[in-house]
Design an enzyme around this catalytic site. Structure first.
Site, PDB file in Angstrom:
ATOM      1  N   TYR A  61      15.717  -3.197  10.116  1.00  0.00           N
ATOM      2  CA  TYR A  61      16.292  -1.991  10.702  1.00  0.00           C
ATOM      3  C   TYR A  61      17.787  -2.170  10.957  1.00  0.00           C
ATOM      4  O   TYR A  61      18.220  -3.215  11.442  1.00  0.00           O
ATOM      5  CB  TYR A  61      15.623  -1.653  12.037  1.00  0.00           C
ATOM      6  CG  TYR A  61      14.140  -1.382  11.963  1.00  0.00           C
ATOM      7  CD1 TYR A  61      13.669  -0.099  11.717  1.00  0.00           C
ATOM      8  CD2 TYR A  61      13.217  -2.407  12.156  1.00  0.00           C
ATOM      9  CE1 TYR A  61      12.308   0.152  11.654  1.00  0.00           C
ATOM     10  CE2 TYR A  61      11.856  -2.160  12.092  1.00  0.00           C
ATOM     11  CZ  TYR A  61      11.400  -0.880  11.845  1.00  0.00           C
ATOM     12  OH  TYR A  61      10.051  -0.637  11.785  1.00  0.00           O
ATOM     13  N   ARG A 110      17.859  -5.300  13.586  1.00  0.00           N
ATOM     14  CA  ARG A 110      16.623  -5.935  14.035  1.00  0.00           C
ATOM     15  C   ARG A 110      15.661  -6.032  12.855  1.00  0.00           C
ATOM     16  O   ARG A 110      15.582  -5.127  12.024  1.00  0.00           O
ATOM     17  CB  ARG A 110      15.976  -5.103  15.139  1.00  0.00           C
ATOM     18  CG  ARG A 110      14.721  -5.748  15.695  1.00  0.00           C
ATOM     19  CD  ARG A 110      13.593  -4.765  15.861  1.00  0.00           C
ATOM     20  NE  ARG A 110      12.406  -5.392  16.415  1.00  0.00           N
ATOM     21  CZ  ARG A 110      11.248  -4.777  16.555  1.00  0.00           C
ATOM     22  NH1 ARG A 110      11.115  -3.513  16.206  1.00  0.00           N
ATOM     23  NH2 ARG A 110      10.199  -5.414  17.051  1.00  0.00           N
ATOM     24  N   TYR A 140       0.838  -1.199   0.000  1.00  0.00           N
ATOM     25  CA  TYR A 140       0.000   0.000   0.000  1.00  0.00           C
ATOM     26  C   TYR A 140       0.875   1.252   0.000  1.00  0.00           C
ATOM     27  O   TYR A 140       2.038   1.226   0.384  1.00  0.00           O
ATOM     28  CB  TYR A 140      -0.953   0.008   1.204  1.00  0.00           C
ATOM     29  CG  TYR A 140      -0.282   0.119   2.551  1.00  0.00           C
ATOM     30  CD1 TYR A 140      -0.221   1.339   3.224  1.00  0.00           C
ATOM     31  CD2 TYR A 140       0.271  -1.006   3.169  1.00  0.00           C
ATOM     32  CE1 TYR A 140       0.384   1.432   4.471  1.00  0.00           C
ATOM     33  CE2 TYR A 140       0.868  -0.913   4.412  1.00  0.00           C
ATOM     34  CZ  TYR A 140       0.919   0.308   5.059  1.00  0.00           C
ATOM     35  OH  TYR A 140       1.522   0.399   6.288  1.00  0.00           O
ATOM     36  N   ASN A 176      10.193  -5.593   7.937  1.00  0.00           N
ATOM     37  CA  ASN A 176      10.939  -4.356   8.190  1.00  0.00           C
ATOM     38  C   ASN A 176      12.322  -4.733   8.707  1.00  0.00           C
ATOM     39  O   ASN A 176      12.448  -5.404   9.726  1.00  0.00           O
ATOM     40  CB  ASN A 176      10.228  -3.486   9.218  1.00  0.00           C
ATOM     41  CG  ASN A 176       8.985  -2.817   8.652  1.00  0.00           C
ATOM     42  OD1 ASN A 176       8.784  -2.789   7.433  1.00  0.00           O
ATOM     43  ND2 ASN A 176       8.140  -2.293   9.511  1.00  0.00           N
TER      44      ASN A 176
END
Length: 380
Positions: A179, A261, A123, A177
């Site tokens: 990081y 992470r 999105y 995600n």
């Protein structure tokens, strides 16, 4: 004036305004003037000096909000160190495939110290939006992102279903995600009009934290104290619903990412979630008069704001000579015009790189009676 003890009017005025000496430097003997404090520092210092503390009402209000947030959070430690290592190896494979450009355009989204990988559903958000603000997010057209990898189903989703965290067939959107230390994601609420609840996330590589109710300020980046600080361990599952998912923002602060992470976010899109269509998407981005038929087939142009390149920067690019527009024009003129009207072969910025190539040409021109045009260039 003699009766008042002053023989000079300046001495009397000075005695009436002693505070001015503190702001004067030089021969007056006063202290140098200090720069003004920022408003937030002045406010904080005033509170410390006055000894003011939050009232009982404010403390009760904060505690009540923290209880509401906790009521919408569920945490489980489901994945062992061995299982984490196996999943982390798969995440590394995703990163490698993305670096090689093996995913679709909208699957990968890069940002400083944080990369996002959309699977199943993707999105638009943040700077990709034509109109900013909550409620403006839209799902991409179907097929714009890659399908959820099989290992996510086998190693992650199946275990969550077995422990009744989510029902069978719930997940149709998976986001990874990734990081780096110091990375963050600003305060936000997962779009309510896009995703069903609950929101499930599983953490890998290292321990971190999730904060609720923070406010971000930038340049330099600063984050306010959270309403609730939630430690998140490697291999743990965090489930958000109710107040924690809908009524308060959550974020990851830079100071809470001390090591690399990764988090896998598993969600289900709403049946009535708004979705971008190719024609409406193109009309909102393309300039007037652009032929929308060019969006079909393999010649489909980019219809969203350009994302960051998935390719690594070429380390040798800085050492190659740049070709400027004036150089292109110079070469074009040398082909189109007859010899007696052509300009010198010396280009604007690349003269110092290529001058040795044209020494013989210049000598030939001088013999013909048309001396070469000498250009004095300056290196930048």
């Amino acid at each position: 004036m003699a009766g008042s003890g002053y023989t000079d009017l300046r001495e009397k005025l000075k005695s009436m305004m002693p505070y001015r000496d503190g702001h004067k430097g030089g021969s007056g003997g006063g202290l140098p003037r200090e720069p003004p404090e920022p408003p937030y520092e002045r406010k904080r210092r005033h509170q410390e000096d006055s000894g003011s503390e939050p009232s009982d009402y404010e403390e009760q209000k904060e505690e009540e909000e923290a209880r509401k947030v906790k009521s919408g959070i569920r945490q489980l430690r489901l994945f062992s160190a061995e299982e984490c290592a196996k999943i982390e190896a798969r995440i590394e494979d995703v990163v490698s495939r993305a670096e090689k450009g093996l995913y679709k355009e909208h699957t990968v989204d890069r940002a400083p110290l944080r990369n996002k990988y959309f699977f199943g559903e993707g999105y638009t958000y943040g700077s990709q939006l034509q109109r900013r603000g909550p409620g403006q997010e839209r799902l991409y057209p179907r097929g714009e992102v890659d399908a959820i990898p099989e290992w996510v189903h086998d190693l992650v989703i199946r275990k969550l279903v077995e422990h009744r965290v989510i029902p069978e067939g719930f997940v149709n959107s998976a986001v990874i995600n990734d990081y780096q230390p110091g990375g963050c994601i600003v305060s936000h609420v997962d779009p309510i009009h896009i995703f069903e609840r609950p929101i499930v996330s599983v953490s890998f590589f290292s321990d971190s934290a999730l904060c609720f109710g923070c406010k971000f300020q930038f340049k330099p980046i600063r984050v306010s104290e959270p309403v609730l600080f939630l430690p998140v361990k490697r291999g743990s599952v965090t489930v958000l619903s109710g107040y924690a998912a809908d009524e308060i923002t959550h974020c990851i602060r830079p100071q809470d990412i001390k090591e690399r992470r990764a988090v896998i976010i598993l969600r289900k899109t709403r049946l009535d979630a708004p979705r971008l269509e190719t024609k409406s998407l193109s009309s909102s981005v393309l300039p007037p008069g652009y032929n929308s038929d060019r969006l079909s087939g393999n010649n489909r142009d980019q219809i969203l704001k350009p994302k960051r390149s998935h390719r690594k920067a070429d380390p040798d690019a800085a050492h190659r000579p740049r070709i400027l527009e004036m150089d292109k024009e110079e070469n074009r003129r040398s082909v189109l015009l007859p010899k007696h009207r052509r300009r010198s072969n010396f280009s604007s910025e690349n003269y110092w790189r290529r001058s040795y190539e044209y020494t013989e040409d210049c000598e030939d021109e001088e013999e013909d009676g048309s001396p070469a045009r000498k250009v004095k260039m300056r290196r930048h």
